[in-house]
Design a protein around this motif. Sequence first.
Motif, PDB file in Angstrom:
ATOM      1  N   SER A 126     -13.404 -28.813 -87.148  1.00 32.15           N
ATOM      2  CA  SER A 126     -12.417 -27.755 -86.896  1.00 32.15           C
ATOM      3  C   SER A 126     -11.478 -27.527 -88.073  1.00 32.15           C
ATOM      4  CB  SER A 126     -11.587 -28.098 -85.648  1.00 32.15           C
ATOM      5  OG  SER A 126     -10.863 -29.299 -85.851  1.00 32.15           O
ATOM      6  N   SER A 127     -11.631 -28.298 -89.160  1.00 32.91           N
ATOM      7  CA  SER A 127     -10.732 -28.164 -90.304  1.00 32.91           C
ATOM      8  C   SER A 127     -11.118 -26.955 -91.149  1.00 32.91           C
ATOM      9  CB  SER A 127     -10.775 -29.431 -91.159  1.00 32.91           C
ATOM     10  OG  SER A 127     -12.045 -29.552 -91.783  1.00 32.91           O
ATOM     11  N   PRO A 128     -10.144 -26.364 -91.854  1.00 33.69           N
ATOM     12  CA  PRO A 128     -10.469 -25.221 -92.728  1.00 33.69           C
ATOM     13  C   PRO A 128     -11.484 -25.576 -93.815  1.00 33.69           C
ATOM     14  CG  PRO A 128      -8.103 -25.360 -92.357  1.00 33.69           C
ATOM     15  CD  PRO A 128      -8.696 -26.609 -91.786  1.00 33.69           C
ATOM     16  N   GLY A 129     -11.386 -26.782 -94.372  1.00 35.05           N
ATOM     17  CA  GLY A 129     -12.333 -27.181 -95.409  1.00 35.05           C
ATOM     18  C   GLY A 129     -13.764 -27.212 -94.898  1.00 35.05           C
ATOM     19  N   HIS A 130     -13.970 -27.762 -93.704  1.00 36.01           N
ATOM     20  CA  HIS A 130     -15.316 -27.805 -93.120  1.00 36.01           C
ATOM     21  C   HIS A 130     -15.822 -26.394 -92.849  1.00 36.01           C
ATOM     22  CE1 HIS A 130     -18.558 -29.609 -90.605  1.00 36.01           C
ATOM     23  NE2 HIS A 130     -18.467 -28.421 -90.001  1.00 36.01           N
ATOM     24  N   ARG A 131     -14.995 -25.538 -92.289  1.00 38.97           N
ATOM     25  CA  ARG A 131     -15.439 -24.191 -91.933  1.00 38.97           C
ATOM     26  C   ARG A 131     -15.776 -23.365 -93.176  1.00 38.97           C
ATOM     27  NH1 ARG A 131     -11.102 -24.531 -88.156  1.00 38.97           N
ATOM     28  NH2 ARG A 131      -9.856 -23.056 -89.376  1.00 38.97           N
ATOM     29  N   ARG A 132     -14.968 -23.491 -94.221  1.00 38.72           N
ATOM     30  CA  ARG A 132     -15.252 -22.731 -95.444  1.00 38.72           C
ATOM     31  C   ARG A 132     -16.592 -23.156 -96.051  1.00 38.72           C
ATOM     32  NH1 ARG A 132      -9.526 -23.112 -96.402  1.00 38.72           N
ATOM     33  NH2 ARG A 132      -9.844 -25.069 -97.541  1.00 38.72           N
ATOM     34  N   PHE A 133     -16.811 -24.469 -96.131  1.00 39.22           N
ATOM     35  CA  PHE A 133     -18.074 -24.929 -96.716  1.00 39.22           C
ATOM     36  C   PHE A 133     -19.251 -24.552 -95.821  1.00 39.22           C
ATOM     37  CE2 PHE A 133     -21.515 -27.895 -97.419  1.00 39.22           C
ATOM     38  CZ  PHE A 133     -21.594 -27.926 -98.800  1.00 39.22           C
ATOM     39  N   ALA A 134     -19.094 -24.685 -94.493  1.00 42.20           N
ATOM     40  CA  ALA A 134     -20.189 -24.356 -93.581  1.00 42.20           C
ATOM     41  C   ALA A 134     -20.579 -22.894 -93.689  1.00 42.20           C
ATOM     42  CB  ALA A 134     -19.793 -24.714 -92.150  1.00 42.20           C
ATOM     43  N   GLU A 135     -19.583 -22.006 -93.843  1.00 40.81           N
ATOM     44  CA  GLU A 135     -19.896 -20.585 -93.990  1.00 40.81           C
ATOM     45  C   GLU A 135     -20.644 -20.306 -95.291  1.00 40.81           C
ATOM     46  OE1 GLU A 135     -16.596 -18.004 -93.527  1.00 40.81           O
ATOM     47  OE2 GLU A 135     -16.643 -18.131 -91.338  1.00 40.81           O
ATOM     48  N   GLU A 136     -20.216 -20.917 -96.377  1.00 41.48           N
ATOM     49  CA  GLU A 136     -20.906 -20.716 -97.656  1.00 41.48           C
ATOM     50  C   GLU A 136     -22.333 -21.245 -97.599  1.00 41.48           C
ATOM     51  OE1 GLU A 136     -20.181 -21.585-102.444  1.00 41.48           O
ATOM     52  OE2 GLU A 136     -19.088 -22.753-100.925  1.00 41.48           O
ATOM     53  N   PHE A 137     -22.523 -22.425 -97.009  1.00 41.65           N
ATOM     54  CA  PHE A 137     -23.860 -23.003 -96.916  1.00 41.65           C
ATOM     55  C   PHE A 137     -24.758 -22.163 -96.003  1.00 41.65           C
ATOM     56  CE2 PHE A 137     -27.022 -25.960 -95.237  1.00 41.65           C
ATOM     57  CZ  PHE A 137     -27.501 -26.533 -96.406  1.00 41.65           C
ATOM     58  N   SER A 138     -24.224 -21.665 -94.902  1.00 40.44           N
ATOM     59  CA  SER A 138     -25.010 -20.842 -93.976  1.00 40.44           C
ATOM     60  C   SER A 138     -25.465 -19.543 -94.644  1.00 40.44           C
ATOM     61  CB  SER A 138     -24.195 -20.528 -92.719  1.00 40.44           C
ATOM     62  OG  SER A 138     -23.876 -21.710 -92.011  1.00 40.44           O
ATOM     63  N   ARG A 139     -24.584 -18.909 -95.427  1.00 42.73           N
ATOM     64  CA  ARG A 139     -24.980 -17.685 -96.129  1.00 42.73           C
ATOM     65  C   ARG A 139     -26.103 -17.970 -97.124  1.00 42.73           C
ATOM     66  NH1 ARG A 139     -19.299 -16.900 -96.397  1.00 42.73           N
ATOM     67  NH2 ARG A 139     -19.319 -17.631 -98.569  1.00 42.73           N
ATOM     68  N   THR A 140     -26.019 -19.115 -97.802  1.00 43.29           N
ATOM     69  CA  THR A 140     -27.062 -19.474 -98.768  1.00 43.29           C
ATOM     70  C   THR A 140     -28.405 -19.706 -98.076  1.00 43.29           C
ATOM     71  OG1 THR A 140     -25.395 -20.497-100.211  1.00 43.29           O
ATOM     72  CG2 THR A 140     -27.701 -21.122-100.573  1.00 43.29           C
ATOM     73  N   MET A 141     -28.405 -20.434 -96.956  1.00 42.82           N
ATOM     74  CA  MET A 141     -29.652 -20.730 -96.253  1.00 42.82           C
ATOM     75  C   MET A 141     -30.241 -19.487 -95.576  1.00 42.82           C
ATOM     76  SD  MET A 141     -30.436 -23.882 -96.782  1.00 42.82           S
ATOM     77  CE  MET A 141     -29.773 -23.726 -98.448  1.00 42.82           C
ATOM     78  N   ASP A 142     -29.391 -18.616 -95.090  1.00 43.92           N
ATOM     79  CA  ASP A 142     -29.895 -17.364 -94.500  1.00 43.92           C
ATOM     80  C   ASP A 142     -30.667 -16.550 -95.532  1.00 43.92           C
ATOM     81  OD1 ASP A 142     -28.912 -17.850 -91.974  1.00 43.92           O
ATOM     82  OD2 ASP A 142     -27.045 -16.744 -92.287  1.00 43.92           O
ATOM     83  N   ARG A 143     -30.157 -16.525 -96.750  1.00 39.94           N
ATOM     84  CA  ARG A 143     -30.842 -15.782 -97.811  1.00 39.94           C
ATOM     85  C   ARG A 143     -32.184 -16.436 -98.166  1.00 39.94           C
ATOM     86  NH1 ARG A 143     -27.147 -16.242-101.037  1.00 39.94           N
ATOM     87  NH2 ARG A 143     -27.966 -17.864-102.436  1.00 39.94           N
ATOM     88  N   ILE A 144     -32.254 -17.753 -98.093  1.00 43.94           N
ATOM     89  CA  ILE A 144     -33.486 -18.468 -98.460  1.00 43.94           C
ATOM     90  C   ILE A 144     -34.535 -18.387 -97.354  1.00 43.94           C
ATOM     91  CG2 ILE A 144     -34.429 -20.770 -98.938  1.00 43.94           C
ATOM     92  CD1 ILE A 144     -31.787 -21.392-100.385  1.00 43.94           C
ATOM     93  N   TYR A 145     -34.108 -18.503 -96.090  1.00 43.76           N
ATOM     94  CA  TYR A 145     -35.056 -18.597 -94.967  1.00 43.76           C
ATOM     95  C   TYR A 145     -35.363 -17.254 -94.304  1.00 43.76           C
ATOM     96  CZ  TYR A 145     -34.271 -23.683 -94.989  1.00 43.76           C
ATOM     97  OH  TYR A 145     -34.206 -25.008 -95.330  1.00 43.76           O
ATOM     98  N   ARG A 146     -34.809 -16.175 -94.797  1.00 40.20           N
ATOM     99  CA  ARG A 146     -34.941 -14.910 -94.079  1.00 40.20           C
ATOM    100  C   ARG A 146     -36.390 -14.438 -93.957  1.00 40.20           C
ATOM    101  NH1 ARG A 146     -32.110 -10.977 -98.609  1.00 40.20           N
ATOM    102  NH2 ARG A 146     -33.584 -11.397-100.328  1.00 40.20           N
TER     103      ARG A 146
END
Length: 338
Positions: A52-72
């Motif tokens: 629930s921390s801002p640091g976790h959420r920011r990194f999770a969003e960046e990582f999710s955008r990267t993986m979405d682009r790779i696995y699309r």
Amino acid sequence: MGTACLCPPNMDGPRCEFGATTINLTAELGPFVTMMARVTNRDFSEDMRDTSSPGHRRFAEEFSRTMDRIYRNVSGYRGINVLSLSRGSVVVNYRVQLRPLPGNASLEHRALELLAVANAASQPHNCSTSAAGLCFTATSARATRAAPLALNATELCRRHAPANFSRFYFPYRTANGLLCVTNCTLNVPGSFDCHRGLCRLTLDGPQCFCPDLPWYLSAGDRCQTHISKLGLGLGVGLGLGLTILILLILCIVLTVRLARGRPKSPGPSPLKLARLHSAAAEETWPDGGRNSRVTGIYHVNGRGGGAGKGPYGYNTYNPSSEVAEPPASVVAEGAAAL
């Protein structure tokens, strides 16, 4: 984040004050692949352990955008969910959600495919911590047929819902999966019709927020009442004007009644008027003589005697400049008599 709030999962609103209208749990029921990757150009901080921390959420969003682009382009890909972060530089434990596979498809083969695609993806040439993209290596992949369903659908919705909003969610099954819905979810039984308003899930439950229309005011618990702003303004103006007019009429009536009820001072009696008239007449005669102002009239007492004297040895006539000269005929007759 300084300019906006980054909300936890299933939270919404400019200040994360609302619960998500709908939570889709379909991916939880389908097959998935649990994977692990190591990101080398980001530094780990202890607050990233807290989901629930801002640091976790920011990194999770960046990582999710990267993986979405790779696995699309991977068949059956439905998205990822970051499960946890740990040190080294940043070790990411994540889950890849998949659509149900055909009967003859191998989930283990799909897991190996996801691992190969991740490691074959192009990465930034500059792998410094300030690089725009992520430099990573996928290390493992483990296939799982479906999420364990030890809980019933209601308990599953409450587990995934935000803590303070869980009692407002209930399960709704579709042909393709499971949704956790609220009264703000459209086209489900019990959904609120907010007309032109917007339904949001608050801490007190679903509520309709009425819009501020240019010419109307919306009211009611479902924004079902629309009041014309022009009509409201005219009504208030007419009501105020009528009130002022009524008060003015009352003031005039009260003033007239008070004036009519005031006692009048009695006028002088006829006798007093006569006395006043007599006194005014007396004041017009010098030395109190009534005939002193009559011009052209005089009287001489005495017959014979010396010139200018009466029978008692004195003249009773005192000449006055205010007495006019007698007519000539009168003087002549007096001289003849003498």
